[in-house]
Structure formats: C-alpha cells, structure tokens
Design an enzyme around this catalytic site. Structure first.
Site, PDB file in Angstrom:
ATOM      1  N   HIS A 233       0.783  -1.250   0.000  1.00  0.00           N
ATOM      2  CA  HIS A 233       0.000   0.000   0.000  1.00  0.00           C
ATOM      3  C   HIS A 233       0.814   1.299   0.000  1.00  0.00           C
ATOM      4  O   HIS A 233       0.727   2.092   0.931  1.00  0.00           O
ATOM      5  CB  HIS A 233      -1.004   0.022   1.159  1.00  0.00           C
ATOM      6  CG  HIS A 233      -0.497  -0.408   2.513  1.00  0.00           C
ATOM      7  ND1 HIS A 233       0.697   0.021   3.048  1.00  0.00           N
ATOM      8  CD2 HIS A 233      -1.046  -1.242   3.441  1.00  0.00           C
ATOM      9  CE1 HIS A 233       0.848  -0.517   4.234  1.00  0.00           C
ATOM     10  NE2 HIS A 233      -0.177  -1.286   4.492  1.00  0.00           N
ATOM     11  N   ASP A 306      -6.201  -4.029   0.699  1.00  0.00           N
ATOM     12  CA  ASP A 306      -6.068  -3.770   2.141  1.00  0.00           C
ATOM     13  C   ASP A 306      -7.447  -3.842   2.810  1.00  0.00           C
ATOM     14  O   ASP A 306      -7.767  -3.058   3.713  1.00  0.00           O
ATOM     15  CB  ASP A 306      -5.371  -2.438   2.424  1.00  0.00           C
ATOM     16  CG  ASP A 306      -4.875  -2.341   3.870  1.00  0.00           C
ATOM     17  OD1 ASP A 306      -5.017  -3.327   4.631  1.00  0.00           O
ATOM     18  OD2 ASP A 306      -4.344  -1.275   4.235  1.00  0.00           O
TER      19      ASP A 306
END
Ligand SMILES: [Zn+2]
Length: 429
Positions: A233, A306
């Site tokens: 991320h 995520d």
C-alpha cells in the site's frame, strides 16, 4: 469426482496475451476450449457473457480475513464470499490475526479454513515472532506449507539490522518479504496525514516521511542483500518515485497501491468520520495523482485492497481512537474502472496476473485463458453501473467509505477451479 460442465458464451476474452471474442468451455476444473461459436454441450450450464469481458480471476495481495480472533468482523467464509463477488479467485490473508500467523499450526488452520472457501486462500506469514519486530519467525517451516509472502503488516519491521537478516534468510529460501512501510518513531500516534488538514482539524498527523524513509531503507537493503522486496500500500509521491528509480536500477522491487489511495484525499477527514481512517492515511491530491501515475507507468505493479473489516463497536469511536482500515474486496475493480483512465487490459494486469506473480500463485491464477488452464475466471460487465449499499455487502462488516457511490463495472460471474462461486451476481456458497 466430475465437476460441472459449463460454457461462458458471447464474451470478449482478455488476458496477458491479448484480446479475442470467444466462448469458453470448462469442465473438470479446467478450461477445455476457447473459440468463437462453440456448441453448447448437452446438459451444460450457460454463463451468459454478452457485453462482458472474460478474464483470469483477480488476485488480492492484501486481505485481512480476521480469522482467527476477530470473527465478529470477518471470517474466511464471509471474506472470501466478498472476494468472489468482487471477481477474485485468490486472496493473500494477512497475518495480523489473533494469534498471529507466525507458526505452522496457525498457518495450517487458515489454509484448512480456506479449503471450502469461495476463493483460494494463500497465507502471508509473519516476518517476526508475534509481529513484535524482535526475532525472526520460523520462515522456512512456513515456506514448506506454501507461504510465499512474509510481512508484519500493520507494522513495519523497525530494526534495519533485523530486516537485513530477514532479507538474507528470505533470499536463501526463495520467499519474498512484503513491507508495511511506517517508521514508528516518525508516525508516533498519528491518526491521519500530517499536513494542512491535520492542523485545521487538530488531529495528530503522521508525515509522508514516515513511509518514505522505510521505503528508502528497504531499497538500500534489497541492493545490499539481493533479496526481493514487495512494498505494501504505497501512498506518497516520493515513495513511488523511489520505487520507480529502484526498478530502473534493476532491483527486485515490486509495489502495490490500494483503491482508496487513488480515489480519496485527506480532505475526507474533515467530518471526523472514522470510516475514512486508514493506515497509511489518505493523502493530499498530489499524492493521489502520483499513485495514479505509478499505476499507469508501471512503477506500481498491483492494485491491492487492504480489505480491513471492523465492527461498528470497534470502528465507531472518536477519529483519533478508531482503528484504521476500510473494506475493499467488493469495490476495488469498479473503482479502478470508474476512476482510472486506463484500458481494461491494463487494469486487469494490475488486479490479476501481476499480483498473481508476486504472490507466487501464477501456476493457477492470472494465466492465459487457454485449453488446459485451471479455470479460475471472472466475467465482468465493464459498463454496468451499480450503487454501493453497505448493508448489502457480503462482508460481515460495513465499513466502506463508498456507501451511496455509483460505480461502473460489475462482476457477473466468478469461477473457482471450474465451479461458479458467483453466478448472475449471486454468491453460490
Ligand atoms: Zn499495512
């Protein structure tokens, strides 16, 4: 046992090798024929793909399934059902469960739960025991169970010396470390991005540098050890630029970005709604633009969700006390189609075959749709619009920041090892 025969008709097949109009015949778990105008075999189920794209199933590098330990927020069953509805045939389960996935027994438990799930569950093992950052987890033992990615996600490995040791070890056994880049001494108790909005709102911020110094450090360590590193991320312009340059230098670096980092800015925090709290935090528009540029030019290899379910009891707290994280599996593809100005084939590369390679799943996922391939597929209508209804999601939690948003691109069918897990928008198990 013979598995069902079915035929996907009238679609356009897109995979890493190109694009063609073709029907796809599947039986006994495998793709058997790919050609235009195939006859429908007697007794076969027809999966209508008119107006749709038939693609390899999507692969998520970053899913929090919450089991064991937080089953009230998500389970392997509900999380993979959400994944299938989002077009996924495989997810990588993050190890920050309770207990964490740092032992063979814990990994075996999740793999076992994954066997009857709606998507293949690959497990990421912890780099350090208890994700405490002090000593290495038994990585070789976990690798023997098929674990390919290791991460202390939720936290970064703070000690450069320990990270070097982990990289040398990982290189020796042929696995990849995946880093959540966050220098704890800089991030402190930051609840959002440190900048104009954190000042205005009076919330503690974490600077972009908290991410960037660890990206820079781990690139240096990858250069030193020759070990591959995957960056989870990434959210800042400077992080992405570091990765772009490391790749140009020929280092074995890969990176992912999450949909919220290319669709939302830190201005969303203005209402103090904890649904917008995530880690790494939402950033200013210039960083959002940099994530989009990285997805377009190849600095970033994958879109990873995520997916981080939380119950209202734990999430609906004052902003600075709420846990970070938001749902992602059922909206990632549509957000990419709606928000990214990229050809669908490029979006599918970011969501399917590139993450499949990073996860070590490329034998069964993300490959070309040809006779003999394992039938892990999704059928996407790229023009259908739908409105996100948090209460209608398959996830056990409802913490999506996109509730009420109308998105373009919807999954019509998903096929896991030759069996539909989603048929005409409906989950099948
Ligand atoms: Zn993380």
């Amino acid at each position: 046992m013979a598995e069902p025969t079915f035929i996907i008709t009238g679609g356009t097949v897109i995979d890493a090798t190109g694009e063609q109009r073709a029907d796809v015949l599947v039986y006994d778990g495998l793709v058997r024929e790919v050609a235009e105008g195939l006859d429908v075999p007697l007794g076969a189920t027809v999966l209508d793909a008119g107006g749709c794209v038939v693609a390899p199933g999507l692969v998520d590098l970053h899913t929090h399934l919450r089991e064991p330990g937080r089953e009230e927020a998500e389970t392997v069953e509900t999380g993979t059902r959400a994944a299938a509805l989002g077009g996924y045939t495989a997810v990588v389960a993050m190890p920050n469960t309770d207990p964490p996935l740092d032992t063979a027994a814990a990994v075996r438990q999740v793999l076992e739960l994954g066997r009857s799930a709606s998507a293949q569950v690959a497990v990421a093992g912890a780099i350090t025991v208890g994700r405490a950052g002090e000593r290495l987890a038994p990585m070789a033992e976990l690798a023997e169970l098929g674990v390919h990615l290791f991460t202390d996600d939720g936290a970064g490995v703070q000690s450069a010396g320990l990270m070097r040791k982990a990289m040398e070890y990982a290189r020796g056994i042929g696995v990849t470390l995946a880093q959540h880049c966050e220098d704890g001494s800089l991030a402190c108790d930051g609840a959002m991005h440190e900048g104009a909005w954190s000042s205005r709102l009076g919330l503690p911020g974490m600077p972009a540098a908290a991410e960037e110094v660890m990206v820079a450090r781990d690139i240096a360590l990858s250069r030193l050890t020759g070990a591959p590193v995957h960056f989870l991320h990434l959210s800042t312009a400077a992080s992405i630029d570091l990765v772009r340059r490391a790749k140009a230098d020929g280092l074995a670096i890969t990176a992912e970005a999450a949909p919220h980092h290319f669709t939302l800015t830190d201005a969303e925090t203005a209402g103090y709604d904890p649904v917008f709290k995530v880690n790494p935090p939402l950033r200013p528009q210039s960083d959002v633009d940099a994530v989009r540029a990285g997805l377009a030019d190849g600095a970033i290899d994958a879109i990873a969700t995520d997916h981080a379910p939380h119950t209202p009891e734990t999430k609906d707290l004052p902003f600075d006390q709420a846990p970070p994280g938001m749902l992602g599996l059922e909206t990632a593809l549509a957000l990419a189609i709606t928000e990214l100005d990229l050809p669908l084939a490029r979006i599918l590369a970011l969501l399917s075959w590139q993450p499949a390679a990073i996860a070590g799943l490329a034998d069964d996922h993300g490959g070309p749709i040809v006779s003999g391939a394992v039938a892990n597929l999704c059928v996407i209508d790229p023009t259908e619009t739908w409105t996100v209804d948090a209460t209608a999601l398959a996830s056990r939690s409802q913490n999506t920041p996109y509730a009420g948003r109308t998105l373009r691109g919807r999954v019509r069918h998903t096929v896991l090892r030759g069996t539909p897990t989603v048929f005409e928008h409906e989950a099948q198990r």
